[in-house]
Design an enzyme around this catalytic site. Structure first.
Site: not given
Length: 306
Positions: A234, A238, A254
């Site tokens: 994650w 990102y 997410d």
């Protein structure tokens, strides 16, 4: 192009319409580091450093709505023409909305989201290091919670700017070396996350970790960060989405994305199924994420996701 002086320079930055400027500002406003960034009267402002020179940046939409106006103040204004590219990346000005929207609209669910929010972009970051810090702090924390903690980091390790031309910009973000060395006891993060943050800061300070992406390097940067303790998919996705400008980055785990996808399709009961569902949105999955996050934010009336 507009005027240039010793301490200020202004440039016009073109883009392909449509451009949802208000949502771009909303995204930054919900996540801005107080004292380092500000959103005021339709403009985004922040302190910047480039090639050892310091200054401030202000970006706003032109009255005609067909380009952005970027103004650089201070000694860094001598580099204004070299700053056009990083500023354009930060505000996703190289995007081709027609192509992106056409691809995403092949999915009936996303088609409805695209129709409601034409010109939605992926907000970037002027500083890759700041974005990495923000992302590590934001692991399993709300947007508001992460913003609060990043503000504390600035108070502990940042640099006050007493002569700032804007009263809202009173701090410079901590340098990697300063953040690696500062005492972060009782900062509001679990000890393991503090260790991860300072390990990454030390790596950036020493040059062991590079956050600068050039064409073809994103895969290597992903591998480099994923190999570090405390950094998971994650976090890396990102960062890839916002700092490295990967239009197909997909932060699959997410919770907001997963929950909204499951609401649309209850058969998506585990992460592997969510990932398979998102395959249809390639090569623009980062934009799909922005549309889904914005749909959640609109329902909740506040910042959600990212």
């Amino acid at each position: 192009m507009l005027e240039t002086s010793h301490l200020q320079a202004t440039r016009l930055l073109p883009f392909q319409p449509p451009f949802d400027w208000q949502r771009m500002l909303n995204f930054f406003a919900a996540r801005m580091t107080v004292g380092v960034e500000a959103v005021i009267d339709g403009a985004y402002m922040r302190h910047i450093e480039f090639k050892g020179s310091l200054g401030t940046l202000s970006v706003e939409m032109a009255p005609q709505g067909d380009h952005l106006i970027a103004t650089v103040h201070g000694e860094v204004s001598r580099y204004v023409d070299e700053l056009i590219e990083p500023i354009s990346h930060m505000f996703d000005l190289y995007a081709v909305p027609e192509e992106i929207d056409r691809r995403l609209s092949s999915d009936p669910w996303l088609a409805s989201l695209v129709h409601r929010r034409p010109g939605l972009r992926v907000p970037g970051s002027f500083s890759g290091f700041e974005l990495v810090v923000r992302t590590i702090v934001g692991q399993q924390v709300s947007v508001k919670g992460a913003t609060t903690i990043v503000g504390r980091l600035v108070q502990r390790a940042g640099v006050p700017v007493p002569d700032s031309p804007f009263e809202q910009l009173a701090w410079r973000f901590p340098t990697p070396d300063a953040l690696a060395r500062v005492d972060l006891d009782k900062i509001g993060m679990p000890g393991k996350r503090v260790e991860t943050l300072q390990r990454v800061a030390a790596g950036v300070a020493s040059g062991e970790i590079s956050l600068n992406v050039s064409h073809g390097d994103i895969a290597e940067l992903r591998r480099q960060l994923l190999a570090m303790p405390g950094i998971g998919p994650w976090t890396v996705e990102y960062i890839a989405m916002r700092a490295w400008r990967d239009p197909d980055a997909w932060p699959a785990s997410d919770l907001v994305l997963m929950n909204l996808m499951t609401l649309q399709d209850p058969s998506l009961t585990r992460l592997t199924l969510h990932k398979a569902r998102a395959e249809a949105w390639k090569p623009w999955r980062a934009y799909a994420a922005m549309h889904i996050w914005n749909s959640a934010a609109d329902v909740a009336g506040k910042a959600k996701g990212g």
